[in-house]
Structure formats: structure tokens, C-alpha cells
Design an enzyme around this catalytic site. Structure first.
Site, PDB file in Angstrom:
ATOM      1  N   CYS A  20      47.065  32.592  36.123  1.00 35.26           N
ATOM      2  CA  CYS A  20      48.193  32.202  35.671  1.00 35.26           C
ATOM      3  C   CYS A  20      49.526  32.595  36.241  1.00 35.26           C
ATOM      4  O   CYS A  20      50.764  32.150  35.823  1.00 35.26           O
ATOM      5  CB  CYS A  20      48.366  32.772  34.071  1.00 35.26           C
ATOM      6  SG  CYS A  20      47.001  31.982  32.986  1.00 35.26           S
TER       7      CYS A  20
ATOM      8  N   HIS B 231      57.316  36.114  30.762  1.00 37.00           N
ATOM      9  CA  HIS B 231      55.810  35.468  30.618  1.00 37.00           C
ATOM     10  C   HIS B 231      55.881  34.739  29.274  1.00 37.00           C
ATOM     11  O   HIS B 231      55.355  33.675  29.081  1.00 37.00           O
ATOM     12  CB  HIS B 231      54.772  36.253  31.156  1.00 37.00           C
ATOM     13  CG  HIS B 231      53.426  35.572  31.072  1.00 37.00           C
ATOM     14  ND1 HIS B 231      53.127  34.741  31.935  1.00 37.00           N
ATOM     15  CD2 HIS B 231      52.342  35.817  30.412  1.00 37.00           C
ATOM     16  CE1 HIS B 231      51.886  34.224  31.859  1.00 37.00           C
ATOM     17  NE2 HIS B 231      51.369  35.224  30.659  1.00 37.00           N
TER      18      HIS B 231
ATOM     19  N   GLU C  95      54.956  43.208  28.538  1.00 40.84           N
ATOM     20  CA  GLU C  95      56.177  42.930  29.099  1.00 40.84           C
ATOM     21  C   GLU C  95      57.343  43.735  28.506  1.00 40.84           C
ATOM     22  O   GLU C  95      58.142  44.038  29.538  1.00 40.84           O
ATOM     23  CB  GLU C  95      56.375  41.375  28.840  1.00 40.84           C
ATOM     24  CG  GLU C  95      55.775  40.502  29.453  1.00 40.84           C
ATOM     25  CD  GLU C  95      56.407  39.002  29.689  1.00 40.84           C
ATOM     26  OE1 GLU C  95      57.312  38.649  30.373  1.00 40.84           O
ATOM     27  OE2 GLU C  95      56.150  38.636  28.592  1.00 40.84           O
TER      28      GLU C  95
ATOM     29  N   LYS D  58      57.286  29.195  26.989  1.00 41.88           N
ATOM     30  CA  LYS D  58      56.174  28.514  26.580  1.00 41.88           C
ATOM     31  C   LYS D  58      56.239  28.429  25.009  1.00 41.88           C
ATOM     32  O   LYS D  58      55.188  27.724  24.541  1.00 41.88           O
ATOM     33  CB  LYS D  58      55.062  29.901  26.892  1.00 41.88           C
ATOM     34  CG  LYS D  58      54.700  29.873  28.395  1.00 41.88           C
ATOM     35  CD  LYS D  58      53.622  30.846  28.758  1.00 41.88           C
ATOM     36  CE  LYS D  58      53.459  31.349  30.016  1.00 41.88           C
ATOM     37  NZ  LYS D  58      54.400  31.888  30.720  1.00 41.88           N
TER      38      LYS D  58
ATOM     39  N   HIS E  65      51.545  26.820  27.621  1.00 41.19           N
ATOM     40  CA  HIS E  65      51.174  27.679  28.680  1.00 41.19           C
ATOM     41  C   HIS E  65      50.269  26.813  29.673  1.00 41.19           C
ATOM     42  O   HIS E  65      49.056  26.535  29.374  1.00 41.19           O
ATOM     43  CB  HIS E  65      50.195  29.020  28.317  1.00 41.19           C
ATOM     44  CG  HIS E  65      50.103  29.871  29.403  1.00 41.19           C
ATOM     45  ND1 HIS E  65      50.138  29.622  30.642  1.00 41.19           N
ATOM     46  CD2 HIS E  65      49.526  31.290  29.425  1.00 41.19           C
ATOM     47  CE1 HIS E  65      49.808  30.621  31.364  1.00 41.19           C
ATOM     48  NE2 HIS E  65      49.698  31.537  30.598  1.00 41.19           N
TER      49      HIS E  65
ATOM     50  N   PHE F  53      44.866  36.559  34.172  1.00 40.48           N
ATOM     51  CA  PHE F  53      43.820  37.094  33.864  1.00 40.48           C
ATOM     52  C   PHE F  53      43.333  37.415  35.116  1.00 40.48           C
ATOM     53  O   PHE F  53      43.889  36.882  36.315  1.00 40.48           O
ATOM     54  CB  PHE F  53      42.611  36.008  33.616  1.00 40.48           C
ATOM     55  CG  PHE F  53      42.956  35.731  32.063  1.00 40.48           C
ATOM     56  CD1 PHE F  53      43.786  36.308  30.978  1.00 40.48           C
ATOM     57  CD2 PHE F  53      42.146  34.758  31.589  1.00 40.48           C
ATOM     58  CE1 PHE F  53      43.987  35.795  29.770  1.00 40.48           C
ATOM     59  CE2 PHE F  53      42.487  33.943  30.082  1.00 40.48           C
ATOM     60  CZ  PHE F  53      43.083  34.742  29.201  1.00 40.48           C
TER      61      PHE F  53
END
Length: 422
Positions: free
Chosen positions: A169, A309, A320, A341, A346, A405
């Protein structure tokens, strides 16, 4: 004198609209483009929502051969790439092709076409071995994501470095960071970069179902992704692409180019901890932020906006928030933060590039897009997350971050550049 990488062209294919103007309108208005999946019957799955692109390849000018040959993600890249080329104003035919590079980000490559051809070639899983008599002749290209970088290279006639960056990602951020490095080290003067992804297929949806990462608010898909909200319950998958033209600063100035901004600093870290898990204190993301700010030679007070993010998962948003506080200290509480997002979902390896485009347009328009669906802020996410409504602001430097990930954490500092026109 060091070589600096600036952005002179933008192209987007996003949920809610094709093209950069439509994309910005959605962001600045705080509208959500997530909905129940229409690409296939998603009724058997736990999460049945996505940020889908209303994409007609014929309308977007792709030839019948391109449509037959290319995976949907590659089609997105070409359409966004053509817009970015036009926006940049570069006459690519007049450039030395060996000085043009490509750096394309993707997390899952040609997943849609691979799954489709597996279903056909195996007769819906009836046979262990795939019968290639029933598959398309372009199947090999679907197995090798580098084929998408080759398509973009052919589009512009690039004969310099060409690669695919696949770091989950964070791919859309990392590809642009790598492109900036190619320019800084002198390997290229112009690099076509960004991310593309078309992951909306049963295999992708079920993978996120299994790890319970996606939202289950199927009765309200438009408001399902809720970054930094107390009621958040996961991410919403999406598709899309953003392609950028990066150019060496003096090369851009010499032709009087419009400059959206500079990739002033970039860094990536890995937590070497867990495939999907995150330390709540946010150390690894903080380390990446610190390194990116050091490279850009800015202190925390120079950051006027943070593009988060903001996936909408419980642990990511806490991670975050902690990282921003570690890196920016008290200034974190005075810095507006928002998450796209919440509006476009996403899109895995594409989202980082889409977030870069939105951050650059915040420079242009003097507007910070909001975090949609943020009605009930999580008290542990206690920063200024610009809820619901866009905000006017004169911003000179943006911090944009990504988390992926495998433990990947990336950060980039984008900065305004004073233009010198002929």
C-alpha cells in the site's frame, strides 16, 4: 549543485470521475464515491463495498487492441498517463529518449485479468492444470507486472530506467520517491511515475474479509470509511490511478513549465514486526517522517498540512496519530490533517499517488480537502483532522504518508517552488 525533482504534469483516474479536475472537485467538496460493488456479485462476502471507477475504455480513447490486450490497471495507467503528458506540455518527441524514465507503483498487478483467466482456464476450478487453449495470448503479461511499466514507457518513448515498484500500500508513494531519486542522481531528466491498481475481484475481497480489515457497513457504503472516527470499523477497497510527470528543476524552468511542487524529501522504513500489525506508538512511521523532513531540510513548523494514510482501521489511525505527535511535537496539534480514503476508498498501490496529486492541488487552490464521515472523533485521535468540510489555507509544505502490509512506512515532503518563466 544538487538536482531537484519537481512535478509538472498530473493525470488521474479515480472513483467519482475521470481526470484531475473531476477528482479535485470530489475532494474539495468532501463527497464520497464508495458504493456497493457492481463489477461482480459481491453478496457472498463480508464486505461488499468499494470505490469503483466509472471507466469506459472506448470513451477514454483506447483502441480495440489495447482494450483486448491490457489489464484494467494498465488501461488506467495509460489514460492517466496521457492526461499527465498533455498537462506537462512536454514535447516528448524532442527529448533524448535515454533521459526519460518510468517508475510505476502497483501492489497486486494484473489481479483482475489473472483471476478471470484462471476461472476460464481451469473451468471454474474443476481442473488443477490450466488449459491455455482457453486463455488469452497475453496471459504472460498479466503474470509480470513490469509489463505495465513497459506500456507507459512505450506511451512516451522512454528508453531510460523503467521499473515497477511493488511495496504493497506504499507503492504509490515509493514509486514517486524512486523517480525523484533517479532525477537527483542524474539517471534521468524526466520520469513518468505514479501508481495504478484495479484490484476489485473476488480473490482480493475475500483476502481482506479473512483478516477482518474491511468495513461491514454494507447498508451505508457512502459513509463506511471513517478515518479517525470513534465508530470506524475498517477500510473500503478501491481502484484507480494517478500518473505524474517528474522533471529536473532547471530542465522545467528552461522551458517555462508550470511547476506544481517539488519532491523535497522522501524516506521509507519497515517495522520488521508483523505482516499486518502495527506498533501503537508509531515509531517506524515517525522515523520515516523525520528522515523525509531532514532530507527536505525543514523543521516541523514548516509543515502546513498532513495528508494522512487514514485507512479507517482501528490500529492504523492510532499508529499515525502517535507518529505525527512523535515527529512534529506540539506543532502536530496546530497542523491540519485529512484523509482522502474517506472519499475514494483504499486503492492499494495507487492511493499514495492519488494522495500526492490531491496534496499538490491543495497548493494550487489554497484549499485543504476534508476527512469525510468524521462525525464522532476518537478521543485518542486528538489532532485537527479537518472534519467534513474543506478549509481555506495557504500551505507551502505538505507531509504525506503511507502505511502498508509487511510493515512498510513511507513519508514524503512536498514543497512549493518559486517559478521562473521565460
Amino acid at each position: 549543485m544538487s538536482r531537484r525533482a519537481v512535478i509538472t504534469g498530473l493525470g488521474t483516474v479515480a472513483p467519482g470521475g475521470i481526470g484531475t479536475k473531476a477528482y479535485w472537485n470530489l475532494l474539495s467538496e468532501g463527497r464520497s464515491a464508495t458504493r456497493i460493488i457492481t463489477h461482480f456479485d459481491a453478496s457472498p462476502y463480508r464486505s461488499r463495498m468499494a470505490g469503483e471507477v466509472d471507466f469506459d475504455p472506448v470513451r477514454e480513447g483506447l483502441s480495440p487492441q489495447e482494450i483486448r490486450r491490457l489489464d484494467r490497471a494498465a488501461q488506467f495507467a495509460l489514460v492517466a498517463g496521457r492526461e499527465a503528458m498533455h498537462d506537462s506540455g512536454i514535447e516528448f518527441d524532442h527529448l533524448d529518449p535515454s533521459r526519460i524514465g518510468v517508475a510505476l507503483g502497483t501492489a497486486v498487478g494484473c489481479t483482475t485479468s489473472l483471476e478471470r483467466e484462471f476461472v476460464v482456464g481451469s473451468d471454474r476450478g474443476k481442473y488443477w492444470e490450466i488449459d491455455q487453449n482457453y486463455t488469452v495470448p497475453h496471459l504472460y503479461d498479466y503474470f509480470t507486472p513490469s509489463s505495465m511499466a513497459a506500456e507507459v514507457a512505450w506511451l512516451v518513448g522512454a528508453e531510460g530506467p523503467a521499473t515497477v515498484v511493488s511495496t504493497g500500500c506504499t507503492s504509490g508513494l515509493d514509486s514517486v520517491g524512486y523517480a525523484a531519486e533517479l532525477i537527483a542522481e542524474g539517471s534521468a531528466d524526466v520520469v513518468i511515475t505514479g501508481g495504478t491498481e484495479a484490484p476489485l475481484s473476488p480473490i482480493t475481497v475475500v483476502c481482506f474479509d479473512v483478516i477482518r480489515a474491511s468495513s461491514t457497513r454494507n447498508d451505508d457504503p457512502e459513509h463506511a470509511c471513517r478515518p479517525f472516527d470513534r465508530t470506524r470499523d475498517g477500510l473500503v477497497l478501491a481502484e484507480g490511478a494517478a500518473i505524474l510527470v517528474l522533471e529536473e528543476l532547471e530542465h522545467a524552468r528552461a522551458r517555462g513549465a508550470h511547476i506544481y511542487g517539488e519532491v523535497a524529501g522522501f524516506a521509507s522504513r519497515c517495522n520488521a514486526y508483523h505482516m499486518t500489525g502495527l506498533h501503537p506508538e508509531g515509531k517506524e512511521m515517525s522515523d520515516a517522517i523525520n528522515a523525509a523532513m531532514d532530507m527536505a531540510r525543514v523543521d516541523p513548523t514548516a509543515i502546513g498540512y498532513i495528508n494522512a494514510h487514514g485507512s479507517g482501521t482501528k490500529q492504523n489511525d492510532l499508529h499515525e496519530t502517535a507518529a505525527f505527535k512523535r515527529s512534529l511535537g506540539d506543532h502536530a496539534y496546530r497542523t491540519p490533517v485529512s484523509g482522502f480514503k474517506s472519499m475514494i476508498g483504499h486503492s492499494l498501490g495507487a492511493i499514495g499517488s492519488l494522495e500526492i496529486v490531491g496534496s499538490l492541488l491543495a497548493f494550487e487552490e489554497g484549499v485543504i480537502p476534508p476527512t469525510a464521515n468524521l462525525h464522532d472523533p476518537d478521543p485518542e485521535c486528538d489532532l485537527d483532522y479537518v472534519p467534513l468540510v474543506a478549509r481555506e489555507a495557504n500551505v507551502n509544505a505538505v507531509l504525506t504518508v503511507g502505511s502498508g502490509f509487511g510493515g512498510f512506512q513511507s513519508a514524503m515532503v512536498l514543497r512549493k517552488v518559486e517559478e521562473v518563466r521565460r
